[in-house]
Write an enzyme that holds these catalytic residues in place. Structure first.
Site: not given
Ligand code: NDP
Length: 284
Positions: A68, A104
């Site tokens: 993206k 989105d």
């Molecule tokens: P990213 O990898 O960019 O971000 C992940 C997020 O999750 C960060 O805020 C990260 O925190 C947090 N995180 C990961 N592991 C942990 C943990 N163990 N404890 C606490 N926080 C955690 O992912 P995206 O933002 O792209 O996607 C997030 C979710 O949204 C995904 O599951 C994806 O499938 C879903 N999604 C759904 C869409 C839809 O159309 N419905 C579209 C796009 C995404 P930190 O910054 O601390 O690492």
């Protein structure tokens, strides 16, 4: 010239993407013909793969993880949401060049409208500050909430994101460990990727107003841990399938000029058992 629109989703992984199913349902609904494929592609391969796609008649594409942000560089123009998010999820070929969009956040708003959630005046708590959070913040702040708080495991990342969007409306940031600055949020948005490892973020229900509702951006199996947490605390909860269909409906409109009705498509995707296809998979 063929009247079939050649479309594709690019990403990695992409094999289990629901986008072909969704866009074929839109096309059936509107009496259009589409040829929508999945193209596995790395960031380095993207410019060549997109050029090859255009050379064989491709006119529209979706980009999913991890493309993206890289997609920005392909675009001759960007819509406001893509500029705000610094990411594109939709490309349209026009006048020999690719034009980039991010649907989105508007897709999430469409879905919140479908399920009857009013964001105007809402106190919104977003848990997670990754790519999807950056995509939804601009449109959410544009919908005039009373405030948005971003809670993230990595505090600095949440602060940085909040600072990027503070010119658009009332937004602050906190750390997931310490909790938010208040305890009356009316809408909880679960935007972490934790569901993909069978977990739910450590949220205290006391942070929420008694009539709060929750919206997970995950769907399928990745939604189940958060759903269980919501059930345990009797918090009404929606999954992210509607957002997925909503962002797709807006992409379809960009390509065809016609907006499909998303509600029946959400039901149809559920009915054909999306869990078998999209379950543990990230992205669209
Ligand atoms: P990213 O990898 O960019 O971000 C992940 C997020 O999750 C960060 O805020 C990260 O925190 C947090 N995180 C990961 N592991 C942990 C943990 N163990 N404890 C606490 N926080 C955690 O992912 P995206 O933002 O792209 O996607 C997030 C979710 O949204 C995904 O599951 C994806 O499938 C879903 N999604 C759904 C869409 C839809 O159309 N419905 C579209 C796009 C995404 P930190 O910054 O601390 O690492």
């Amino acid at each position: 010239m063929s009247s079939t629109l050649k479309l594709a989703v690019f990403g990695d992984p992409v094999e289990h993407s629901l986008s072909p199913v969704i866009h074929n349902l839109f096309a059936d609904q509107l009496g259009l013909s589409v040829d929508y494929s999945r193209i596995r592609c790395s960031i380095d391969q993207l410019p060549d793969r997109i050029a090859q796609f255009a050379a064989v008649g491709g006119i529209g594409a979706n980009l999913t993880l991890p493309l993206k942000h890289a997609g920005l560089r392909l675009c001759r123009s960007l819509d406001r949401a893509a500029r705000q998010a610094r990411a594109v999820n939709t490309l349209k070929l026009e006048d020999g060049g690719w034009h980039g969009f991010n649907t989105d956040g508007a897709g999430l708003l469409l879905d919140l409208g479908r399920i009857g959630v009013n964001t105007r005046g809402a106190r919104i708590l977003i848990v997670g500050a990754g790519g999807v959070a950056s995509g939804i913040l601009g449109p959410l702040l544009g919908a005039q909430p009373a405030l948005v708080t971003l809670l993230n495991r990595t505090f600095e990342r949440g602060v940085e994101l909040a600072e990027r969007f503070e010119h658009l409306g009332p937004i602050d940031a906190g750390s997931l460990d310490q909790g938010p600055p208040r305890e009356d949020y009316t809408l909880l948005v679960q935007a972490t990727s934790l569901g993909h490892s069978g977990q739910s973020p450590n949220i205290d229900p006391a942070w929420l107003a008694p009539d709060a509702i929750a919206c997970d951006l995950n769907y399928g199996e990745a939604h189940q841990p958060f759903k269980s947490w919501c059930d345990q605390h009797t918090i009404p909860c929606h999954d992210g399938l509607g957002m997925l269909v909503g962002q797709a409906a807006l992409a379809f409109e960009i390509w065809t000029g016609q907006r499909p009705d998303m509600a029946p498509v959400v039901d149809e995707v559920k009915a054909i058992g999306f869990r078998g296809q999209g379950s543990g998979v990230r992205g669209r």
